[in-house]
Design a protein around this motif. Sequence first.
Motif, PDB file in Angstrom:
ATOM      1  N   VAL A  66       0.852  -1.185   0.000  1.00  0.00           N
ATOM      2  CA  VAL A  66       0.000   0.000   0.000  1.00  0.00           C
ATOM      3  C   VAL A  66       0.889   1.235   0.000  1.00  0.00           C
ATOM      4  O   VAL A  66       1.885   1.281   0.711  1.00  0.00           O
ATOM      5  CB  VAL A  66      -0.889   0.018   1.257  1.00  0.00           C
ATOM      6  N   GLY A  67       0.548   2.200  -0.800  1.00  0.00           N
ATOM      7  CA  GLY A  67       1.289   3.450  -0.804  1.00  0.00           C
ATOM      8  C   GLY A  67       0.327   4.609  -0.997  1.00  0.00           C
ATOM      9  O   GLY A  67      -0.873   4.410  -1.170  1.00  0.00           O
ATOM     10  N   VAL A  68       0.861   5.806  -0.965  1.00  0.00           N
ATOM     11  CA  VAL A  68       0.039   6.995  -1.128  1.00  0.00           C
ATOM     12  C   VAL A  68       0.623   7.829  -2.264  1.00  0.00           C
ATOM     13  O   VAL A  68       1.836   8.082  -2.293  1.00  0.00           O
ATOM     14  CB  VAL A  68       0.013   7.833   0.171  1.00  0.00           C
ATOM     15  N   VAL A  69      -0.242   8.210  -3.199  1.00  0.00           N
ATOM     16  CA  VAL A  69       0.212   9.089  -4.281  1.00  0.00           C
ATOM     17  C   VAL A  69       0.646  10.400  -3.638  1.00  0.00           C
ATOM     18  O   VAL A  69      -0.095  11.005  -2.859  1.00  0.00           O
ATOM     19  CB  VAL A  69      -0.917   9.324  -5.303  1.00  0.00           C
ATOM     20  N   TRP A  70       1.882  10.788  -3.927  1.00  0.00           N
ATOM     21  CA  TRP A  70       2.478  11.902  -3.191  1.00  0.00           C
ATOM     22  C   TRP A  70       2.557  13.159  -4.036  1.00  0.00           C
ATOM     23  O   TRP A  70       2.327  13.118  -5.250  1.00  0.00           O
ATOM     24  CB  TRP A  70       3.861  11.477  -2.675  1.00  0.00           C
ATOM     25  N   ASP A  71       2.879  14.248  -3.405  1.00  0.00           N
ATOM     26  CA  ASP A  71       2.853  15.524  -4.103  1.00  0.00           C
ATOM     27  C   ASP A  71       4.159  15.786  -4.857  1.00  0.00           C
ATOM     28  O   ASP A  71       4.164  16.116  -6.025  1.00  0.00           O
ATOM     29  CB  ASP A  71       2.625  16.660  -3.109  1.00  0.00           C
ATOM     30  N   ALA A  72       5.266  15.631  -4.141  1.00  0.00           N
ATOM     31  CA  ALA A  72       6.550  15.978  -4.732  1.00  0.00           C
ATOM     32  C   ALA A  72       6.913  14.963  -5.793  1.00  0.00           C
ATOM     33  O   ALA A  72       6.605  13.795  -5.667  1.00  0.00           O
ATOM     34  CB  ALA A  72       7.616  15.989  -3.651  1.00  0.00           C
ATOM     35  N   PRO A  73       7.557  15.408  -6.870  1.00  0.00           N
ATOM     36  CA  PRO A  73       7.997  14.434  -7.853  1.00  0.00           C
ATOM     37  C   PRO A  73       8.996  13.472  -7.238  1.00  0.00           C
ATOM     38  O   PRO A  73       9.797  13.856  -6.389  1.00  0.00           O
ATOM     39  CB  PRO A  73       8.674  15.281  -8.938  1.00  0.00           C
ATOM     40  N   GLY A  74       8.929  12.234  -7.620  1.00  0.00           N
ATOM     41  CA  GLY A  74       9.866  11.253  -7.100  1.00  0.00           C
ATOM     42  C   GLY A  74      11.188  11.358  -7.830  1.00  0.00           C
ATOM     43  O   GLY A  74      11.426  12.285  -8.597  1.00  0.00           O
TER      44      GLY A  74
END
Length: 744
Positions: A66-74
Amino acid sequence: MAGIHQKRRLGKLFESPAPEPPPATERVPVLLPYPFAGPFDYRVPRGMAVAPGDLVLVPLNRRETVGVVWDAPGEATVGDNRLRPISGRIDGNPMRADLRGLVDWIASYTLAAPGEVLAMALRVNALRPEPQHTGWRLADPLPATRLTDARNRVLAALADGQPRLGVDLARLAEVSSGVVRSMAEAGLLLPATMPASLSFQRPDPEHPGRILSPDQEAAAAALRGAVRDGVFSVSLLDGVTGSGKTEVYLEAVAECLRGGRQALVLLPEIALSAQWFDRFTHRFGVAPAVWHSDLSARVRRTTWRAVDGGTAPVVVGARSALFLPFPDLGLIIVDEEHETAFKQEEGVVYHARDMAVVRARLCAAPAVLVSATPSLETVANVQAGRYRCLHLPERHGSAGMPEIVLIDQRATPPERGRFLSPPLVAAVRAAFAQGEQAMLFLNRRGYAPLTLCRACGHRMACPNCTSWLVEHRARKQLQCHHCGHAVPIPLACPECGAEHSLTPVGPGVERITEEAAALFPEARTLVMASDTLPGPQASAEAARAIAAREVDLIIGTQIVAKGWHFPHLTLVGVVDADLGLSGGDLRAAERTVQLLHQVAGRAGRAEAPGRVLLQTFSPEHPVMQALLSGQLAAFMAREAAQRRPGNWPPFGRLAALIVSADTAQAADTVARDLGRAAPHGEGILVLGPAPAPLAILRGRHRRRLLLKTRRDIPVQPLLRDWLAAVPVRGNVRVDVDVDPVSFL
Ligand code: ADP
Ligand code: ZN
């Protein structure tokens, strides 16, 4: 020339219609709840739409996680063609922006990996769909079939129309589970979804509360105003023990409820808060939702969902409650804000009081810090105008502050081998004679902190830690309070072999209990320590027994200091007031004053006046004088004056590096390398490396370095560069502790 060439190309682009861009792979950063440096990029499959905060399942190595779509570019280290796709979206509310902001903020402040912080917010446990609890209901109409007595009892048990779980039904009807099963097969029973077991009732802000005194009302009005403003602010609510701070901040909670928003109250020791829950229920008619690390998986899941869905209007919790997914948090209260229990020392090392302020800012909500003995950090924030201060000057009702008496242990020592001095013994007897309760306070568990061989002087030490073994006589054990190592009390000295030569040195609460039993044989005694009151039930029962006067004498460690209200308790005796003052801790004096003032605050909270006797070898010490005079603000001003010139907190910043390794040599090597690479410059100082006071802990060798900077110099960039400069290999670890509270 190149410039001109480019211009021409651009010009051309503008003239002709723009070509269709190639179908770009949509890549999004996904933060996973593991200690990686940052989020990883994943590909969004065709037909799926995701936004920051969405919970997704993604492949990681050979598993799904499980993960969370994040704001900062990876990190764009993986080419589009090698990007792995998101496997699926998880239904439910996305993680909201303020909570994502909190995760990022804590990670960057504490230097923890963002995924480690996310793990605290992600209670993955709570995300899995709730297991379907299917029960049974009656078929309607009932098919015609033969009905035995057993079957008739089952039908009767379901006659009220409520669905029931198979096990409950069988128990209720006194039949075997086979009967239930066969009735289902015969079509007599149909599956039915059970209603959620735990529901949170709405606390009623208009439920009649207490009538507040004018001072209390003024503070309550200010807090209500802050809640109504709906903008970030921080207030310190300070006032002597028993002045009604709890009653006052519950009014802020009431206002938050009136606005239809959620409130969070953080308490330092949720297991010791039985009386607090009674107060809450008295004010609002129902109990609040509770959050701490010992909840069962089921309660945790239900609570998490209720918070997320906005149906848990008030949550009371330990520090981990800060990471709950409130959709509409309108108020955060931190009770006993000075408590060190708010500092998490393992894993992500963060201070819940400070992070509560951060979360309040991210939610545009007011934060209220509450204490009778505010920390110097908070006082400094008030003086700098960053926090507002609301002050309750006196105890509620007729109760005055207890009288404080210092017992000079040099002048009136206890008898040989005893720990209670004659004046203290006499005072306890006098309290009993009045039919009142007494409390003896000693912040040390067990029987004796040290065991010594009279023949050879050998001291019993932990084989895994730099610490002495503590005797627990009731359990017939010597125990290490750092790693839990325990051995039976030996009959002979392990060093010289002398028999019956091991002697306990110094007292713990067990030994005081033994002494009290000899001195006051009639007294009904209750020991309150973390190992004698293991859970919330035990402490609630203790509180009940004390209130019901089934106890005459309470003997306890620091857990007795916390918030209790015992109306019949008039005498508090502090067995060793000097205990917290030894050791080189920056805050030793501040903490001793806070703890002893809190303990003293247990005495005389109702009509009968209280007395507090402090046994000390240094009555002239500023800490004892501050307690004697009750001039805590003056004491804190003096502390501040001592810390300011050296830029000690709160006037400067501190961060500790703790190096640990399997061998002393490995720890020393890395510690020395760190020492050589230490940051330097105006306003920056590095102390160490030096062996930690706990030089060996659980078999690991520990070294410490301390970075101290002026307040205007942030420590995080310095720490990042510093750590990057020193390679760490093998079993060596370097832990970072920003704003350290413990220096062990
Ligand atoms: P604090 O949190 O400052 O230690 P509390 O809020 O626990 O103080 O109040 C101490 C005791 O006095 C509690 O039993 C509380 O119910 C009672 N109390 C405080 N204010 C009032 C009031 N206005 N009316 C009635 N009882 C009060
Ligand atoms: Zn140990």
